[in-house]
Write a protein that holds these residues in place. Structure first.
Motif, PDB file in Angstrom:
ATOM      1  N   LYS A   3       0.841  -1.190   0.000  1.00 47.56           N
ATOM      2  CA  LYS A   3       0.000   0.000   0.000  1.00 47.56           C
ATOM      3  C   LYS A   3       0.871   1.233   0.000  1.00 47.56           C
ATOM      4  CE  LYS A   3      -3.870  -2.094   2.348  1.00 47.56           C
ATOM      5  NZ  LYS A   3      -4.816  -1.974   3.443  1.00 47.56           N
ATOM      6  N   GLY A   4       0.395   2.265  -0.678  1.00 46.02           N
ATOM      7  CA  GLY A   4       1.146   3.502  -0.772  1.00 46.02           C
ATOM      8  C   GLY A   4       0.310   4.691  -0.353  1.00 46.02           C
ATOM      9  N   ILE A   5       0.921   5.864  -0.465  1.00 45.36           N
ATOM     10  CA  ILE A   5       0.273   7.117  -0.098  1.00 45.36           C
ATOM     11  C   ILE A   5       0.315   8.052  -1.298  1.00 45.36           C
ATOM     12  CG2 ILE A   5       0.406   9.141   1.413  1.00 45.36           C
ATOM     13  CD1 ILE A   5       1.890   7.334   3.419  1.00 45.36           C
ATOM     14  N   VAL A   6      -0.821   8.637  -1.625  1.00 48.13           N
ATOM     15  CA  VAL A   6      -0.856   9.639  -2.687  1.00 48.13           C
ATOM     16  C   VAL A   6      -0.186  10.897  -2.139  1.00 48.13           C
ATOM     17  CG1 VAL A   6      -2.337  11.122  -4.091  1.00 48.13           C
ATOM     18  CG2 VAL A   6      -2.936   8.712  -3.762  1.00 48.13           C
ATOM     19  N   LYS A   7       0.878  11.347  -2.804  1.00 48.74           N
ATOM     20  CA  LYS A   7       1.622  12.508  -2.347  1.00 48.74           C
ATOM     21  C   LYS A   7       1.262  13.784  -3.094  1.00 48.74           C
ATOM     22  CE  LYS A   7       4.541  11.961   0.559  1.00 48.74           C
ATOM     23  NZ  LYS A   7       4.343  12.145   1.983  1.00 48.74           N
ATOM     24  N   ARG A   8       0.877  13.651  -4.381  1.00 53.50           N
ATOM     25  CA  ARG A   8       0.554  14.846  -5.166  1.00 53.50           C
ATOM     26  C   ARG A   8      -0.359  14.462  -6.308  1.00 53.50           C
ATOM     27  NH1 ARG A   8       5.057  18.325  -8.298  1.00 53.50           N
ATOM     28  NH2 ARG A   8       5.153  16.398  -9.448  1.00 53.50           N
ATOM     29  N   VAL A   9      -1.324  15.334  -6.574  1.00 53.82           N
ATOM     30  CA  VAL A   9      -2.233  15.160  -7.712  1.00 53.82           C
ATOM     31  C   VAL A   9      -2.207  16.452  -8.514  1.00 53.82           C
ATOM     32  CG1 VAL A   9      -4.605  14.694  -8.422  1.00 53.82           C
ATOM     33  CG2 VAL A   9      -3.723  13.647  -6.335  1.00 53.82           C
ATOM     34  N   THR A  10      -1.855  16.345  -9.793  1.00 54.66           N
ATOM     35  CA  THR A  10      -1.835  17.496 -10.694  1.00 54.66           C
ATOM     36  C   THR A  10      -2.555  17.073 -11.970  1.00 54.66           C
ATOM     37  OG1 THR A  10       0.324  18.119  -9.800  1.00 54.66           O
ATOM     38  CG2 THR A  10      -0.370  19.209 -11.829  1.00 54.66           C
ATOM     39  N   ASP A  46       9.655   6.148 -12.403  1.00 60.37           N
ATOM     40  CA  ASP A  46      10.159   5.950 -11.049  1.00 60.37           C
ATOM     41  C   ASP A  46      10.798   7.276 -10.648  1.00 60.37           C
ATOM     42  OD1 ASP A  46      11.622   5.381  -8.758  1.00 60.37           O
ATOM     43  OD2 ASP A  46      12.261   3.416  -9.463  1.00 60.37           O
ATOM     44  N   ILE A  47      10.272   7.924  -9.613  1.00 57.04           N
ATOM     45  CA  ILE A  47      10.791   9.245  -9.234  1.00 57.04           C
ATOM     46  C   ILE A  47      11.731   9.169  -8.033  1.00 57.04           C
ATOM     47  CG2 ILE A  47       8.939  10.562 -10.301  1.00 57.04           C
ATOM     48  CD1 ILE A  47       7.565  10.777  -7.609  1.00 57.04           C
ATOM     49  N   GLY A  48      12.137   7.970  -7.660  1.00 51.26           N
ATOM     50  CA  GLY A  48      13.120   7.790  -6.594  1.00 51.26           C
ATOM     51  C   GLY A  48      12.522   7.814  -5.200  1.00 51.26           C
ATOM     52  N   ARG A  49      13.319   7.317  -4.234  1.00 47.89           N
ATOM     53  CA  ARG A  49      12.934   7.276  -2.824  1.00 47.89           C
ATOM     54  C   ARG A  49      11.566   6.648  -2.588  1.00 47.89           C
ATOM     55  NH1 ARG A  49      15.332  12.740  -0.112  1.00 47.89           N
ATOM     56  NH2 ARG A  49      17.437  12.420  -0.861  1.00 47.89           N
ATOM     57  N   GLY A  50      11.276   5.591  -3.313  1.00 49.26           N
ATOM     58  CA  GLY A  50      10.026   4.875  -3.125  1.00 49.26           C
ATOM     59  C   GLY A  50       8.845   5.468  -3.864  1.00 49.26           C
ATOM     60  N   GLY A  51       9.073   6.486  -4.687  1.00 52.19           N
ATOM     61  CA  GLY A  51       7.974   7.147  -5.376  1.00 52.19           C
ATOM     62  C   GLY A  51       7.841   6.751  -6.831  1.00 52.19           C
ATOM     63  N   VAL A  52       6.613   6.753  -7.303  1.00 50.70           N
ATOM     64  CA  VAL A  52       6.334   6.533  -8.721  1.00 50.70           C
ATOM     65  C   VAL A  52       5.359   7.595  -9.204  1.00 50.70           C
ATOM     66  CG1 VAL A  52       6.789   4.054  -8.759  1.00 50.70           C
ATOM     67  CG2 VAL A  52       4.491   4.852  -8.243  1.00 50.70           C
ATOM     68  N   ARG A  53       5.464   7.948 -10.457  1.00 54.11           N
ATOM     69  CA  ARG A  53       4.546   8.902 -11.086  1.00 54.11           C
ATOM     70  C   ARG A  53       3.620   8.102 -11.985  1.00 54.11           C
ATOM     71  NH1 ARG A  53       7.512  13.797 -12.289  1.00 54.11           N
ATOM     72  NH2 ARG A  53       6.892  14.147 -10.147  1.00 54.11           N
ATOM     73  N   CYS A  54       2.324   8.387 -11.879  1.00 53.83           N
ATOM     74  CA  CYS A  54       1.308   7.637 -12.619  1.00 53.83           C
ATOM     75  C   CYS A  54       0.421   8.588 -13.416  1.00 53.83           C
ATOM     76  CB  CYS A  54       0.425   6.863 -11.645  1.00 53.83           C
ATOM     77  SG  CYS A  54       1.321   5.753 -10.547  1.00 53.83           S
ATOM     78  N   ILE A  55      -0.198   8.038 -14.432  1.00 51.12           N
ATOM     79  CA  ILE A  55      -1.220   8.751 -15.193  1.00 51.12           C
ATOM     80  C   ILE A  55      -2.548   8.068 -14.899  1.00 51.12           C
ATOM     81  CG2 ILE A  55      -2.077   9.367 -17.486  1.00 51.12           C
ATOM     82  CD1 ILE A  55       0.489  10.820 -16.775  1.00 51.12           C
ATOM     83  N   ALA A  56      -3.484   8.827 -14.350  1.00 49.90           N
ATOM     84  CA  ALA A  56      -4.798   8.277 -14.019  1.00 49.90           C
ATOM     85  C   ALA A  56      -5.573   7.983 -15.299  1.00 49.90           C
ATOM     86  CB  ALA A  56      -5.568   9.245 -13.146  1.00 49.90           C
ATOM     87  N   LEU A  57      -6.299   6.888 -15.300  1.00 48.13           N
ATOM     88  CA  LEU A  57      -7.095   6.482 -16.443  1.00 48.13           C
ATOM     89  C   LEU A  57      -8.556   6.892 -16.293  1.00 48.13           C
ATOM     90  CD1 LEU A  57      -5.485   2.963 -16.916  1.00 48.13           C
ATOM     91  CD2 LEU A  57      -4.876   5.103 -18.040  1.00 48.13           C
ATOM     92  N   ALA A  58      -8.833   7.692 -15.270  1.00 49.06           N
ATOM     93  CA  ALA A  58     -10.180   8.219 -15.018  1.00 49.06           C
ATOM     94  C   ALA A  58     -10.010   9.565 -14.311  1.00 49.06           C
ATOM     95  CB  ALA A  58     -10.995   7.261 -14.159  1.00 49.06           C
ATOM     96  N   SER A  59     -11.087  10.248 -14.082  1.00 49.25           N
ATOM     97  CA  SER A  59     -11.056  11.540 -13.428  1.00 49.25           C
ATOM     98  C   SER A  59     -10.445  11.431 -12.035  1.00 49.25           C
ATOM     99  CB  SER A  59     -12.466  12.106 -13.322  1.00 49.25           C
ATOM    100  OG  SER A  59     -12.463  13.279 -12.554  1.00 49.25           O
ATOM    101  N   THR A  60      -9.638  12.423 -11.661  1.00 46.57           N
ATOM    102  CA  THR A  60      -9.043  12.461 -10.321  1.00 46.57           C
ATOM    103  C   THR A  60      -9.795  13.432  -9.403  1.00 46.57           C
ATOM    104  OG1 THR A  60      -7.468  14.148 -11.034  1.00 46.57           O
ATOM    105  CG2 THR A  60      -6.729  11.843 -11.127  1.00 46.57           C
ATOM    106  N   ASP A  61     -10.973  13.861  -9.801  1.00 47.98           N
ATOM    107  CA  ASP A  61     -11.771  14.773  -8.979  1.00 47.98           C
ATOM    108  C   ASP A  61     -11.958  14.186  -7.587  1.00 47.98           C
ATOM    109  OD1 ASP A  61     -11.998  16.497 -11.071  1.00 47.98           O
ATOM    110  OD2 ASP A  61     -14.082  16.017 -11.533  1.00 47.98           O
ATOM    111  N   GLY A  62     -11.656  14.958  -6.577  1.00 49.53           N
ATOM    112  CA  GLY A  62     -11.821  14.531  -5.194  1.00 49.53           C
ATOM    113  C   GLY A  62     -10.644  13.758  -4.631  1.00 49.53           C
TER     114      GLY A  62
END
Length: 64
Positions: A3-10, A46-62
């Motif tokens: 399990k991970g933690i969402v750190k940023r949504v843009t 892979d953005i390092g230090r355990g982080g990954v950058r993803c592209i959402a396949l649906a709306s990220t509203d909320g």
């Protein structure tokens, strides 16, 4: 994969932090559970230090 933690949504870009060594491979799908619904996303970097950058396949509203 753990399990991970969402750190940023843009927009549709979501950065997720996972335990060290448990990052999914590039082009793998991950599921983000958020307030009663799930969002699928594709790992693109892979953005390092355990982080990954993803592209959402649906709306990220909320998602925060």
């Amino acid at each position: 994969m753990g399990k991970g933690i969402v750190k940023r949504v843009t927009g549709t870009v979501v950065d997720i932090e996972l335990p060290q060594g448990e990052q999914p491979e590039i082009r793998r799908a991950v599921e983000i559970l958020a307030e009663g619904h799930s969002i699928k996303a594709e790992v693109v970097q892979d953005i390092g230090r355990g982080g990954v950058r993803c592209i959402a396949l649906a709306s990220t509203d909320g998602l925060y």
